[in-house]
Design a protein around this motif. Structure first.
Motif, short mmCIF file in Angstrom:
data_model
loop_
_atom_site.label_atom_id
_atom_site.label_comp_id
_atom_site.label_asym_id
_atom_site.label_seq_id
_atom_site.Cartn_x
_atom_site.Cartn_y
_atom_site.Cartn_z
N SER A 163 18.26 -15.72 37.10
CA SER A 163 18.55 -14.32 37.43
C SER A 163 19.79 -13.87 36.68
N GLU B 88 22.37 -12.59 39.31
CA GLU B 88 23.05 -13.59 40.13
C GLU B 88 24.01 -14.44 39.32
N HIS C 290 22.74 -9.97 44.13
CA HIS C 290 21.83 -10.04 45.29
C HIS C 290 22.54 -10.50 46.56
N VAL D 117 16.56 -18.82 45.26
CA VAL D 117 15.91 -17.55 44.95
C VAL D 117 15.55 -16.82 46.23
N ARG E 142 18.12 -14.47 47.98
CA ARG E 142 18.57 -13.24 47.34
C ARG E 142 18.10 -12.04 48.15
#
Length: 701
Positions: free
Chosen positions: A73, A76, A108, A157, A160
């Motif tokens: 990401s 992130e 996030h 993940v 987030r």
């Protein structure tokens, strides 16, 4: 009308950069900086800047080796963690029943901010909670129970956060759940797994509950990604490419009473996933034990015509959701599935903001902005039924944008080659004022700016007259709106004001045990003091005077003092347990003394209990507003209890009239056994009188 223009020395980096609270504070998400705009009494604004992008390792713990390419990401791992969205909670969750602020970052992470003192003081704004920690714990529990076994990267993940939305306040419909001063609020969150979580954010400011020693959040209900995918239409689910599971926008409707027999309240929760608008019904059972029920998820039939995106909002006091398509604004009535659209004049840029105003006649108008074409597009305001309004084609906020362009043009000599970039638009909770955030740049040549030249303008304009009903119980909003409109308009509103009679609808007849006695005591005081119609009208008249520039004396009429004291003493005499505790006894004695003085009665049998902390001499009863010992040491008196405020750190003040009170958080600690406290009467009194008796303003430390 001349717009109020506030120049913020930073630039936003994402839409949804503006939010207006019920405490009359405006938050601006300006890149890595959180800006809080605080109004001053003389019409100017204080700009409070807080760095928002700095996190400790304990707050966010990125993986040491970085993420794999399939789950990597940019936001992130490599972004500057700038602010991408923010929203104020309804009042009641933060200290002195003010609003908390939720801030979503590009990495996030969703953070909750609170103000612990004066809002114009930079150091009084603090980040108090990260929602991601609760999501991480939730998915870890699933893993521990064997419900899922994702790799470590995949679990990172899942936690987030892509979107969120606060629920509206249940007190707006006259109901309160569980506790008399419930310091909690519902929030909906969309996670990286594609789940929609309904969570309860709790703060430590409830005088009747010691279970919360700090800010916390817990998950009440989960709508899984599989459930959402199952509701998705077949033509989307079976597409050639993988469907994006992220929930990009979420919105709550206002609460409504479903059944007076069961005290159930219902709200609609809408969200957009893969271009499809979904909705669920959320039912909360009020009473001594709050219960949350979520009905089935259903996809609305907008996808048959076109995919939709945000901003996503519900029209005030309705179940009609408003979203946007590629070149149209879309509304969907959730109860009937009635679809309505209106063309947006072929504009190609994305919509950045949506605001609503409601005039005293009850007509709601939608105001919306796009990134680059706001000042040149024909349609920027519509009635809620999507019919072009009969009012002037250009609303006041659009004229304010053109004035910003003119100022920029003159300052830089650009020959009218100026491009306006509109980041967001929002309305005040009273639905009469609109704020728009705009940045101006040259449109025919590159703009070379350095950080010290960053600037955005927040322009505030009046779009309709003030309606008392839409202000709720926010004296801050009422005072500011009165200041912004003409004295003639305020006088017309006061003359036409039809105040409702006092109501005790908050008291649940089905609650038993000590909680029922607490609720009854709190709401009896509120009914007799806060909701008593003559008191309400007197507070509004004082607010109008303050808005007109009158000097604040923070004093009530003698009849108001007498009736307020009598109401409190009546509740004290009706409490099921004897009044114990030093503070409660002192308050009760003080109220009896001043009731006797106001009625010209004898106080010979009421021996002074207060002593000067400097010389230990008695403090006689000389004034409602101050006390003085024989040695000349003088102190202010609390405007509620009439006790002397003798030590620093023990007081709070009204934001509007500066009246001084004793602070409950300095004198009381949360009680572990509701109804059996040695300071039970003091807790009831401070909980019931949670705003200024003189003008209705909120308190600050």
């Amino acid at each position: 009308m001349v717009a109020t223009v506030i120049r913020v020395p930073f630039m936003p980096t994402a839409p949804e950069a503006l939010a207006w609270s019920a405490d009359n504070l405006i938050a601006v998400g300006a890149g890595e900086t959180l800006c809080i705009l605080v109004p001053r009494q003389k019409g100017t604004w204080e700009i409070v800047n807080r760095p928002a992008s700095v996190f400790t390792v304990e707050e966010i713990s990125p993986m040491d080796a970085g993420m794999g390419s399939d789950v990597w990401s940019l936001g992130e791992e490599q972004s500057q963690r700038h602010i991408v969205s923010l929203a104020w909670s309804p009042p009641g969750i933060a200290k002195f029943e003010t609003c908390g602020l939720a801030v979503l970052h590009s990495n996030h992470v969703l953070a909750i901010w609170e103000c612990t003192g004066r809002p114009q003081e930079n150091t009084h704004w603090n980040r108090c909670l990260l929602i991601n920690h609760a999501i991480q714990a939730l998915y870890q529990q699933d893993k521990d129970k064997g419900l899922s076994n994702p790799p470590v990267e995949q679990q990172q993940v899942w936690q987030r956060i892509n979107s969120f939305a606060w629920a509206s306040h249940m007190r707006d419909i006259g109901l309160s759940i569980s506790r008399p001063s419930r310091s909690s609020q519902l929030i909906a969150v969309g996670t990286g797994r594609g789940d929609l979580l309904i969570m309860e954010v709790c703060s430590p400011y409830d005088l009747f509950d010691s279970s919360e020693s700090g800010w916390s959040v817990k998950t009440l209900h989960r709508i899984s990604a599989n459930t959402i995918a199952a509701a998705r239409p077949a033509e989307v689910s079976s597409g050639p490419s993988e469907v994006d599971i992220r929930l990009t926008f979420i919105a709550w409707s206002d609460w409504a009473v479903e059944s007076h027999e069961t005290d159930n309240v219902v709200s609609s929760l809408a969200f957009i996933a893969a271009g499809v608008l979904h909705a669920v019904r959320v039912i909360v059972t009020t009473g001594s034990n709050a219960d949350l029920l979520v009905r089935e998820v259903r996809a609305l039939p907008t996808v048959n015509a076109f995919p939709v995106t945000g901003p996503l909002q519900f029209i005030t006091k309705s179940t009609t959701a408003v979203a946007f398509a590629a070149d149209a604004i879309v509304s969907m009535e959730l109860e009937t599935n009635a679809l309505n659209t209106h063309d947006l004049d072929g504009r190609w840029d994305g919509v950045t903001g949506l605001a609503q105003t409601t005039d005293p006649e009850g007509t709601t108008h939608l105001h919306f902005t796009s990134h680059l074409a706001t000042s040149s597009s024909k349609t920027c305001r519509l009635a809620a039924d999507f019919k072009t309004t009969s009012k002037p084609a250009r609303p006041q906020w659009r004229q304010a944008i053109n004035e910003s362009k003119s100022r920029f043009n003159i300052a830089h000599g650009l020959g009218r080659h100026v491009q306006d970039i509109v980041w967001d638009i929002t309305s005040s909770p009273s639905r009469d004022l609109v704020a728009v955030c705009v940045v101006c740049e040259p449109d025919s040549s590159p703009a070379h700016f350095i950080a010290s030249m960053d600037l955005c303008e927040v322009s505030i304009t009046r779009e309709c007259d003030l309606s008392y009903e839409l202000c709720g119980d926010s004296a801050e909003l009422m005072h500011f709106s009165m200041r912004q409109q003409s004295s003639e308009a305020t006088e017309r509103m006061m003359k036409s004001l039809a105040l409702p009679g006092s109501s005790s609808a908050d008291v649940s007849s089905r609650t038993t045990t000590a909680t029922a006695a607490v609720l009854d005591s709190v709401y009896t005081i509120r009914k007799e003091i806060d909701e008593y119609t003559p008191n309400v009208r007197a507070r509004l008249e004082r607010l109008a005077g303050l808005a007109g520039g009158a000097r604040s004396h923070s004093r009530l009429a003698a009849a108001e003092y007498t009736s307020n004291i009598e109401a409190i003493l009546n509740v004290a005499s009706a409490l099921p347990q004897p009044i114990e505790g030093l503070l409660s006894s002192r308050i009760l004695h003080s109220l009896r003394v001043f009731k006797a003085k106001l009625s010209k009665g004898s106080t010979a049998d009421l021996i002074p209990q207060e002593k000067c902390i400097v010389c230990s001499q008695e403090l006689p009863f000389e004034s409602l507003f101050w006390s003085r010992c024989p040695s000349g040491h003088q102190y202010s008196r609390c405007a509620l209890t009439f006790l002397s405020i003798q030590e620093p750190g023990q007081s709070k003040r009204c934001r509007l009239c500066d009246a001084q009170y004793l602070s409950e958080y300095a004198l009381l600690t949360p009680d572990k056994t509701t109804g059996n406290s040695d300071e039970h009467f003091a807790r009831v009194l401070f909980t019931a009188c949670n705003k200024c008796l003189y003008c209705g303003g909120k308190f600050v430390a």
